[in-house]
Design an enzyme around this catalytic site. Sequence first.
Site, PDB file in Angstrom:
ATOM      1  N   GLU A  46       0.833  -1.216   0.000  1.00 32.10           N
ATOM      2  CA  GLU A  46       0.000   0.000   0.000  1.00 32.10           C
ATOM      3  C   GLU A  46       0.868   1.266   0.000  1.00 32.10           C
ATOM      4  OE1 GLU A  46      -3.036  -0.022  -0.582  1.00 32.10           O
ATOM      5  OE2 GLU A  46      -3.653  -2.056  -0.056  1.00 32.10           O
ATOM      6  N   ASN A  50       1.231   3.888  -3.060  1.00 29.28           N
ATOM      7  CA  ASN A  50       0.889   5.296  -2.860  1.00 29.28           C
ATOM      8  C   ASN A  50       2.027   6.214  -3.301  1.00 29.28           C
ATOM      9  OD1 ASN A  50      -1.654   4.811  -1.907  1.00 29.28           O
ATOM     10  ND2 ASN A  50      -1.174   5.177   0.248  1.00 29.28           N
ATOM     11  N   ARG A 104      -9.034   4.007  -7.688  1.00 30.72           N
ATOM     12  CA  ARG A 104      -8.522   3.791  -6.336  1.00 30.72           C
ATOM     13  C   ARG A 104      -9.730   3.785  -5.403  1.00 30.72           C
ATOM     14  NH1 ARG A 104      -4.388   1.548  -7.992  1.00 30.72           N
ATOM     15  NH2 ARG A 104      -4.179   1.051  -5.790  1.00 30.72           N
TER      16      ARG A 104
HETATM   17  N1  LIG Z   1       2.887   9.044  -0.861  1.00 33.57           N
HETATM   18  C1  LIG Z   1       1.873   9.895  -1.086  1.00 33.57           C
HETATM   19  N2  LIG Z   1       2.079  11.075  -1.714  1.00 33.57           N
HETATM   20  C2  LIG Z   1       1.057  11.942  -1.947  1.00 33.57           C
HETATM   21  N3  LIG Z   1      -0.236  11.705  -1.595  1.00 33.57           N
HETATM   22  C3  LIG Z   1      -0.519  10.533  -0.978  1.00 33.57           C
HETATM   23  C4  LIG Z   1       0.510   9.577  -0.684  1.00 33.57           C
HETATM   24  N4  LIG Z   1      -0.069   8.542  -0.038  1.00 33.57           N
HETATM   25  C5  LIG Z   1      -1.373   8.838   0.058  1.00 33.57           C
HETATM   26  N5  LIG Z   1      -1.659  10.027  -0.503  1.00 33.57           N
HETATM   27  C6  LIG Z   1      -3.000  10.682  -0.539  1.00 33.57           C
HETATM   28  O1  LIG Z   1      -3.829  10.052   0.419  1.00 33.57           O
HETATM   29  C7  LIG Z   1      -5.008   9.550  -0.207  1.00 33.57           C
HETATM   30  C8  LIG Z   1      -5.471   8.312   0.512  1.00 33.57           C
HETATM   31  O2  LIG Z   1      -4.538   7.246   0.347  1.00 33.57           O
HETATM   32  P1  LIG Z   1      -5.069   5.750   0.382  1.00 33.57           P
HETATM   33  O3  LIG Z   1      -3.937   4.848   0.126  1.00 33.57           O
HETATM   34  O4  LIG Z   1      -5.853   5.540   1.629  1.00 33.57           O
HETATM   35  O5  LIG Z   1      -6.136   5.713  -0.811  1.00 33.57           O
HETATM   36  P2  LIG Z   1      -5.862   5.635  -2.389  1.00 33.57           P
HETATM   37  O6  LIG Z   1      -4.439   5.330  -2.657  1.00 33.57           O
HETATM   38  O7  LIG Z   1      -6.416   6.858  -2.999  1.00 33.57           O
HETATM   39  O8  LIG Z   1      -6.767   4.396  -2.789  1.00 33.57           O
HETATM   40  P3  LIG Z   1      -6.344   2.840  -2.587  1.00 33.57           P
HETATM   41  O9  LIG Z   1      -5.207   2.796  -1.637  1.00 33.57           O
HETATM   42  O10 LIG Z   1      -7.575   2.186  -2.033  1.00 33.57           O
HETATM   43  O11 LIG Z   1      -6.001   2.350  -3.925  1.00 33.57           O
HETATM   44  C9  LIG Z   1      -4.639   9.371  -1.648  1.00 33.57           C
HETATM   45  O12 LIG Z   1      -5.755   9.395  -2.504  1.00 33.57           O
HETATM   46  C10 LIG Z   1      -3.685  10.543  -1.888  1.00 33.57           C
HETATM   47  O13 LIG Z   1      -4.409  11.723  -2.125  1.00 33.57           O
HETATM   48 MG   LIG Z   2      -3.438   3.792  -1.713  1.00 33.47          MG
END
Ligand SMILES: Nc1ncnc2c1ncn2[C@@H]1O[C@H](COP(=O)(O)OP(=O)(O)OP(=O)(O)O)[C@@H](O)[C@H]1O
Ligand SMILES: [Mg+2]
Lengths: 144, 115
Positions: A46, A50, A104
């Site tokens: 995860e 991200n 996502r």
């Molecule tokens: N490394 C990162 N850099 C920039 N923004 C991030 C990062 N990690 C998370 N985010 C932000 O936090 C939000 C939530 O992250 P999360 O992993 O919970 O959901 P997602 O990645 O959008 O969906 P999923 O993980 O279910 O595929 C993301 O949509 C993004 O906007």
């Molecule tokens: Mg994610």
Amino acid sequence: MSNYLRLQFPSKSENESLARITVASFVANLDPTMEELTELKTAVSEAVTNAIIHGYGEQAGEVTIECALFDHTVKVVIEDKGVGIADIDEARQPMYTSRPELERSGMGMTIMETFVDSIEIESTVGEGTRVTLIKTFGMSNDVM
Amino acid sequence: MPLVETRFEHGVLVISLKGELDHHAVEQIRDNIERQLAENHYRGLVISFRNIEFMDSSGLGLILGRYRTVREHGGQMALCEVGASLRKLFEMSGLLKVLPVYDSEEVAVQAIQGA
Ligand SMILES: Nc1ncnc2c1ncn2[C@@H]1O[C@H](COP(=O)(O)OP(=O)(O)OP(=O)(O)O)[C@@H](O)[C@H]1O
Ligand SMILES: [Mg+2]
């Protein structure tokens, strides 16, 4: 600290499996259960995903992973020098995603929180994000 | 190595996924499934997770995205052969509230045919 590891790779999606498999191998000596190992691999996947999708997006960059072992505990730090997160509380909400058009589901942070013992997220807009995961093995309450 | 194995059974598309369902793999699998949904006249979609060795949130996105496609088409969708660790992810995401999960492909196909 009994052992450590530092891994650095370009933000390409094909490195996601390499990252989680490397971390899983790193903790093998702690004798984790299959379930604990799956949880750790999922949490690492995860954070790395991200970094690649949100941190860098279309841009190329590097993802760094640092692992350290302390007794029965592993600490994994996943870092990118990407766009950063403006509102970390919002990002941690279950189902919150800034990229619904990429299919996502907004569950990555929730999955990480559930699958490790502690998680810390530090981020600065324009500088990047650092996620610290800590997990102790052999903590399950099972009698046998 | 094919990541997606498909058969078509009395109007139900049965897709068996293989390997590791992460962001990297899902990008290719998504297009493959969408193509099959576009090319076939189906009344339902069953996705089997029997041969899935790993899955993260990318898999959740894949499932919910196909659910959207199938619903817009007026079809039914079901999941089957979901192992313990996947079930935990499905529960956490609320997926189990919108999609039925069956023990076997056969039962899942029957459920859609009877719907
Ligand atoms: N490394 C990162 N850099 C920039 N923004 C991030 C990062 N990690 C998370 N985010 C932000 O936090 C939000 C939530 O992250 P999360 O992993 O919970 O959901 P997602 O990645 O959008 O969906 P999923 O993980 O279910 O595929 C993301 O949509 C993004 O906007
Ligand atoms: Mg994610």
